[in-house]
Design an enzyme around this catalytic site. Sequence first.
Site, PDB file in Angstrom:
ATOM      1  N   THR A   1     -69.075   4.821 -28.273  1.00 20.93           N
ATOM      2  CA  THR A   1     -68.423   5.746 -29.127  1.00 20.93           C
ATOM      3  C   THR A   1     -68.708   7.377 -28.758  1.00 20.93           C
ATOM      4  OG1 THR A   1     -70.519   5.764 -30.312  1.00 20.93           O
ATOM      5  CG2 THR A   1     -68.990   4.401 -31.354  1.00 20.93           C
ATOM      6  N   LYS A   2     -69.303   7.651 -27.652  1.00 16.11           N
ATOM      7  CA  LYS A   2     -69.731   8.914 -27.263  1.00 16.11           C
ATOM      8  C   LYS A   2     -68.211   9.575 -26.567  1.00 16.11           C
ATOM      9  CE  LYS A   2     -73.716   8.788 -28.770  1.00 16.11           C
ATOM     10  NZ  LYS A   2     -74.943   8.282 -28.076  1.00 16.11           N
TER      11      LYS A   2
END
Length: 379
Positions: free
Chosen positions: A183-184
């Site tokens: 998700t980064k």
Amino acid sequence: MASDFLPYGRQSLGDDEIAAVAEVLRGDWLTTGPSVTRFEADLAEHLGGTPAVAVTSGTAALHVAYAAAGVGAGDEVVTSPLTFVATAATAALHGAKVVFADVEQDTGNLDPEAARAAAGPNTRVVAAVDYAGHPADLDALRTVAESADALLLEDAAHSIGGALNGRPVGSIADVTTFSFFATKNLTTAEGGAVASPSPDLLANAAAFRNHGLVREKAAQRYPDEGDWHQEVHAFGLNYRLPDVLCALGIAQLRKLAAFKSRRAEIHQRYDKAFAGLDQVRTPVTRAGADPMWHLYPLRARDGRRKALFEHLRSKGIGVQVNYIPAYWHPVFEDLGYRRGLCPNAERYYEEELSLPLFPGLTDSDVDRVIDAVREFLGA
Ligand SMILES: *Cc1c(COP(=O)(O)O)cnc(C)c1O
């Protein structure tokens, strides 16, 4: 993904990434090979030339960075509670005492004045977190670290691609850590990196990532043992990021600038929609800061965060809360940390929710989120 569930974060992968990974899988190197070297070189270019070593996660990066800084029993690490628990847990695992200092009310970043008050003769590291992707006040924090004879660490899990006063994140602190979790801002599935302008810190980091193995004859205690010989001078672990994942990282890095501008567009669309609504507070950008927006932290006033969270979830909008103050975790509570320690961080947590933010969101996805928030607020 217009009509179904919208997550708060999501990877953006294309044919480039698939081809890059497939090429490595067909080749000779699966683990440590040329893609690792290449990824580290490409990463350094994005960090203003600061060299970096790739590791298996952002958590590994923190564990490695504290090891490289020599953090151990008897040392203290001053850090922000408004972070993922790993920022503090990895220091505790080295035997250090974690000293939480409060955050700024507007950015949610470690407050230099609070850090100064928390620092003492045993402080080995001041660890800032670029909350949501907005760089911490690193110049003021450097002064705090220097006057405590400590190192400045920047947990840049949210902020790769950001800058402060024209200097890219990664080139500012003594040691900077990154996460490449799915998700980064860019991903290698699981992965991370440690960057440092200090050759000593970088060498320590590279050693800890690979069992502490010493292979250069000149540095060995028993160089005449034989050509097979390698020896360990300090304990380390296996935190090596494999070639196959570094190939993914190389392809992702090429898109970092595009990811950043799309994230900024979405951020701005939210800002515009919520400006002037007095039931919510929107994120700020301080002078000199060029954030890489990883999160859109919206703050609901009047104790309505939980109800807003549930409303949005019921509409298929995958909001998240970042973060419960680290010392509220029972593991810290059992060590004697008490609620009330950092009031700004606690208030921030109680008001915050993170709206969906990732490059693949369409404008109509964003408008769906905005409409759902406005509907709840009756605005
Ligand atoms: C994600 C994150 C980490 C940990 O990174 P992983 O790659 O998930 O291990 C550390 N600190 C912060 C602020 C993070 O957001």
